[in-house]
Scaffold this motif. Structure first.
Motif, PDB file in Angstrom:
ATOM      1  N   ILE A 273       0.849  -1.191   0.000  1.00  0.00           N
ATOM      2  CA  ILE A 273       0.000   0.000   0.000  1.00  0.00           C
ATOM      3  C   ILE A 273       0.885   1.241   0.000  1.00  0.00           C
ATOM      4  CG2 ILE A 273      -1.679   1.353   1.312  1.00  0.00           C
ATOM      5  CD1 ILE A 273      -2.779  -1.350   2.375  1.00  0.00           C
ATOM      6  N   LYS A 274       1.900   1.224   0.857  1.00  0.00           N
ATOM      7  CA  LYS A 274       2.831   2.363   0.942  1.00  0.00           C
ATOM      8  C   LYS A 274       3.483   2.612  -0.419  1.00  0.00           C
ATOM      9  CE  LYS A 274       7.083   3.830   3.230  1.00  0.00           C
ATOM     10  NZ  LYS A 274       8.088   3.492   4.246  1.00  0.00           N
ATOM     11  N   GLU A 275       3.970   1.553  -1.049  1.00  0.00           N
ATOM     12  CA  GLU A 275       4.627   1.702  -2.355  1.00  0.00           C
ATOM     13  C   GLU A 275       3.637   2.171  -3.422  1.00  0.00           C
ATOM     14  OE1 GLU A 275       6.357  -2.144  -3.077  1.00  0.00           O
ATOM     15  OE2 GLU A 275       7.834  -1.892  -1.476  1.00  0.00           O
ATOM     16  N   GLY A 276       2.425   1.648  -3.375  1.00  0.00           N
ATOM     17  CA  GLY A 276       1.407   2.046  -4.345  1.00  0.00           C
ATOM     18  C   GLY A 276       1.033   3.509  -4.212  1.00  0.00           C
ATOM     19  N   ILE A 277       0.889   3.970  -2.978  1.00  0.00           N
ATOM     20  CA  ILE A 277       0.593   5.388  -2.743  1.00  0.00           C
ATOM     21  C   ILE A 277       1.734   6.246  -3.276  1.00  0.00           C
ATOM     22  CG2 ILE A 277       0.360   7.145  -0.934  1.00  0.00           C
ATOM     23  CD1 ILE A 277      -1.208   5.041   0.717  1.00  0.00           C
ATOM     24  N   GLN A 278       2.970   5.862  -2.957  1.00  0.00           N
ATOM     25  CA  GLN A 278       4.128   6.629  -3.426  1.00  0.00           C
ATOM     26  C   GLN A 278       4.182   6.674  -4.953  1.00  0.00           C
ATOM     27  OE1 GLN A 278       7.253   4.488  -1.404  1.00  0.00           O
ATOM     28  NE2 GLN A 278       7.137   5.791   0.409  1.00  0.00           N
ATOM     29  N   LEU A 279       3.911   5.532  -5.589  1.00  0.00           N
ATOM     30  CA  LEU A 279       3.922   5.469  -7.048  1.00  0.00           C
ATOM     31  C   LEU A 279       2.873   6.406  -7.646  1.00  0.00           C
ATOM     32  CD1 LEU A 279       4.757   4.194  -9.771  1.00  0.00           C
ATOM     33  CD2 LEU A 279       3.045   2.421  -9.328  1.00  0.00           C
ATOM     34  N   GLN A 280       1.654   6.349  -7.133  1.00  0.00           N
ATOM     35  CA  GLN A 280       0.584   7.165  -7.701  1.00  0.00           C
ATOM     36  C   GLN A 280       0.839   8.646  -7.466  1.00  0.00           C
ATOM     37  OE1 GLN A 280      -1.256   4.970  -9.418  1.00  0.00           O
ATOM     38  NE2 GLN A 280      -2.035   6.743 -10.502  1.00  0.00           N
ATOM     39  N   ILE A 281       1.437   8.996  -6.324  1.00  0.00           N
ATOM     40  CA  ILE A 281       1.781  10.399  -6.056  1.00  0.00           C
ATOM     41  C   ILE A 281       2.846  10.872  -7.041  1.00  0.00           C
ATOM     42  CG2 ILE A 281       2.880  11.954  -4.389  1.00  0.00           C
ATOM     43  CD1 ILE A 281       1.388  10.312  -2.188  1.00  0.00           C
ATOM     44  N   LEU A 282       3.830  10.013  -7.341  1.00  0.00           N
ATOM     45  CA  LEU A 282       4.853  10.376  -8.327  1.00  0.00           C
ATOM     46  C   LEU A 282       4.243  10.610  -9.708  1.00  0.00           C
ATOM     47  CD1 LEU A 282       7.783   7.958  -7.384  1.00  0.00           C
ATOM     48  CD2 LEU A 282       7.759  10.455  -7.198  1.00  0.00           C
ATOM     49  N   ILE A 283       3.251   9.822 -10.058  1.00  0.00           N
ATOM     50  CA  ILE A 283       2.604   9.935 -11.374  1.00  0.00           C
ATOM     51  C   ILE A 283       1.706  11.163 -11.454  1.00  0.00           C
ATOM     52  CG2 ILE A 283       0.941   8.846 -12.943  1.00  0.00           C
ATOM     53  CD1 ILE A 283       2.003   6.117 -11.932  1.00  0.00           C
ATOM     54  N   GLU A 284       0.904  11.401 -10.387  1.00  0.00           N
ATOM     55  CA  GLU A 284      -0.146  12.418 -10.479  1.00  0.00           C
ATOM     56  C   GLU A 284      -0.082  13.552  -9.461  1.00  0.00           C
ATOM     57  OE1 GLU A 284      -4.211  10.978 -11.739  1.00  0.00           O
ATOM     58  OE2 GLU A 284      -3.521   9.269 -10.541  1.00  0.00           O
ATOM     59  N   GLY A 285       0.743  13.435  -8.445  1.00  0.00           N
ATOM     60  CA  GLY A 285       0.709  14.417  -7.358  1.00  0.00           C
ATOM     61  C   GLY A 285      -0.364  14.022  -6.352  1.00  0.00           C
ATOM     62  N   HIS A 286      -0.295  14.579  -5.162  1.00  0.00           N
ATOM     63  CA  HIS A 286      -1.199  14.178  -4.075  1.00  0.00           C
ATOM     64  C   HIS A 286      -2.671  14.344  -4.428  1.00  0.00           C
ATOM     65  CE1 HIS A 286       2.483  14.663  -1.593  1.00  0.00           C
ATOM     66  NE2 HIS A 286       1.950  13.650  -0.935  1.00  0.00           N
ATOM     67  N   GLU A 287      -3.064  15.533  -4.795  1.00  0.00           N
ATOM     68  CA  GLU A 287      -4.481  15.816  -5.016  1.00  0.00           C
ATOM     69  C   GLU A 287      -5.063  14.975  -6.152  1.00  0.00           C
ATOM     70  OE1 GLU A 287      -7.480  19.579  -5.965  1.00  0.00           O
ATOM     71  OE2 GLU A 287      -5.381  19.963  -5.466  1.00  0.00           O
ATOM     72  N   ASN A 288      -4.397  14.948  -7.293  1.00  0.00           N
ATOM     73  CA  ASN A 288      -4.912  14.171  -8.433  1.00  0.00           C
ATOM     74  C   ASN A 288      -4.901  12.676  -8.161  1.00  0.00           C
ATOM     75  OD1 ASN A 288      -5.480  16.458  -9.937  1.00  0.00           O
ATOM     76  ND2 ASN A 288      -3.498  16.457 -10.959  1.00  0.00           N
ATOM     77  N   ALA A 289      -3.869  12.196  -7.472  1.00  0.00           N
ATOM     78  CA  ALA A 289      -3.803  10.769  -7.152  1.00  0.00           C
ATOM     79  C   ALA A 289      -4.987  10.372  -6.273  1.00  0.00           C
ATOM     80  CB  ALA A 289      -2.487  10.433  -6.456  1.00  0.00           C
ATOM     81  N   TYR A 290      -5.279  11.185  -5.268  1.00  0.00           N
ATOM     82  CA  TYR A 290      -6.396  10.867  -4.376  1.00  0.00           C
ATOM     83  C   TYR A 290      -7.732  10.947  -5.117  1.00  0.00           C
ATOM     84  CZ  TYR A 290      -9.985  11.173  -0.863  1.00  0.00           C
ATOM     85  OH  TYR A 290     -11.139  10.960  -0.152  1.00  0.00           O
ATOM     86  N   ASN A 291      -7.944  12.014  -5.857  1.00  0.00           N
ATOM     87  CA  ASN A 291      -9.208  12.157  -6.583  1.00  0.00           C
ATOM     88  C   ASN A 291      -9.386  11.052  -7.624  1.00  0.00           C
ATOM     89  OD1 ASN A 291     -10.042  14.377  -5.080  1.00  0.00           O
ATOM     90  ND2 ASN A 291      -9.182  15.843  -6.512  1.00  0.00           N
ATOM     91  N   SER A 292      -8.300  10.633  -8.260  1.00  0.00           N
ATOM     92  CA  SER A 292      -8.362   9.509  -9.212  1.00  0.00           C
ATOM     93  C   SER A 292      -8.748   8.222  -8.501  1.00  0.00           C
ATOM     94  CB  SER A 292      -7.015   9.304  -9.903  1.00  0.00           C
ATOM     95  OG  SER A 292      -6.722  10.370 -10.764  1.00  0.00           O
ATOM     96  N   PHE A 293      -8.192   8.017  -7.316  1.00  0.00           N
ATOM     97  CA  PHE A 293      -8.530   6.840  -6.516  1.00  0.00           C
ATOM     98  C   PHE A 293     -10.018   6.837  -6.183  1.00  0.00           C
ATOM     99  CE2 PHE A 293      -9.243   4.842  -2.398  1.00  0.00           C
ATOM    100  CZ  PHE A 293      -8.730   3.576  -2.632  1.00  0.00           C
ATOM    101  N   CYS A 294     -10.534   7.979  -5.754  1.00  0.00           N
ATOM    102  CA  CYS A 294     -11.965   8.082  -5.417  1.00  0.00           C
ATOM    103  C   CYS A 294     -12.831   7.748  -6.628  1.00  0.00           C
ATOM    104  CB  CYS A 294     -12.299   9.493  -4.932  1.00  0.00           C
ATOM    105  SG  CYS A 294     -11.585   9.919  -3.337  1.00  0.00           S
ATOM    106  N   SER A 295     -12.500   8.330  -7.769  1.00  0.00           N
ATOM    107  CA  SER A 295     -13.279   8.073  -8.986  1.00  0.00           C
ATOM    108  C   SER A 295     -13.231   6.602  -9.373  1.00  0.00           C
ATOM    109  CB  SER A 295     -12.758   8.928 -10.143  1.00  0.00           C
ATOM    110  OG  SER A 295     -12.965  10.294  -9.876  1.00  0.00           O
TER     111      SER A 295
END
Length: 192
Positions: free
Chosen positions: A99-121
């Protein structure tokens, strides 16, 4: 097909889940009790049998394990809320370090806000995809083909896994409950 009202109600609730987005979260610091209250309210759709989804100790461990930033003077902000929401949702599916690695990966790809909003969608889409056939009482369950960009593949896969897990657990729970009631009724009729 026999209508299972408990499963139908559950499916209806989950198909309508709408998670809080980044811009809807508090723009001020909060204490741990407030953080826990927000997370519990947002994830109330997960609570089965009054299960406690997250505690202060869990949050402290996430900080200790480097999964999320440390609070500042024992206060948390929206970034902390996001981390706790995502970790709480994913811990039944993935090992904590993945989970930690996945969060870090998605933040690197999209940044915090976009990564979280993408996850929600992605989670909302997965929940609808998995639970709408139950609401519509389809006799067959056809998974549609999804068009997913490479940068969203991990998010889409994990949210579909979570949605499928929730459906599986609810089917088992409702069928086991129905069997128990049926067996109890048979036992009562034999006692007469």
């Amino acid at each position: 097909m026999e209508k299972n009202t408990e499963l139908y109600s559950y499916a209806k609730a989950l198909a309508e889940v709408k998670l809080i987005r980044w811009h809807e979260m508090p723009d001020f610091s909060i204490y741990s009790d407030q953080l826990l209250q927000i997370v519990r309210e947002e994830l109330s759709f997960l609570s089965l049998n009054d299960e406690i989804l997250v505690t202060k100790s869990m949050v402290n461990n996430y900080v200790k394990w480097g999964m999320m930033p440390k609070p500042i003077k024992k206060k948390y902000d929206k970034l902390h809320i996001v981390y706790v929401l995502v970790i709480t949702l994913l811990k039944p599916i993935l090992p904590i370090m993945k989970i930690k690695e996945g969060i870090q990966l998605q933040i690197l790809i999209e940044g915090h806000e976009n990564a979280y909003n993408s996850f929600c969608s992605a989670l909302e889409e997965s929940l609808r995809e998995v639970f709408i056939p139950i609401i519509e009482q389809r006799k067959t369950y056809d998974f549609k083909e999804r068009n997913i960009t490479a940068d969203k593949l991990a998010i889409s896969s994990i949210t579909l896994a979570l949605s499928s897990k929730l459906l599986t657990e609810k089917i088992i729970d409702t069928k086991m409950s129905k069997l128990a009631k049926s067996n109890q009724s048979e036992g009562d009729s034999h006692d007469k």
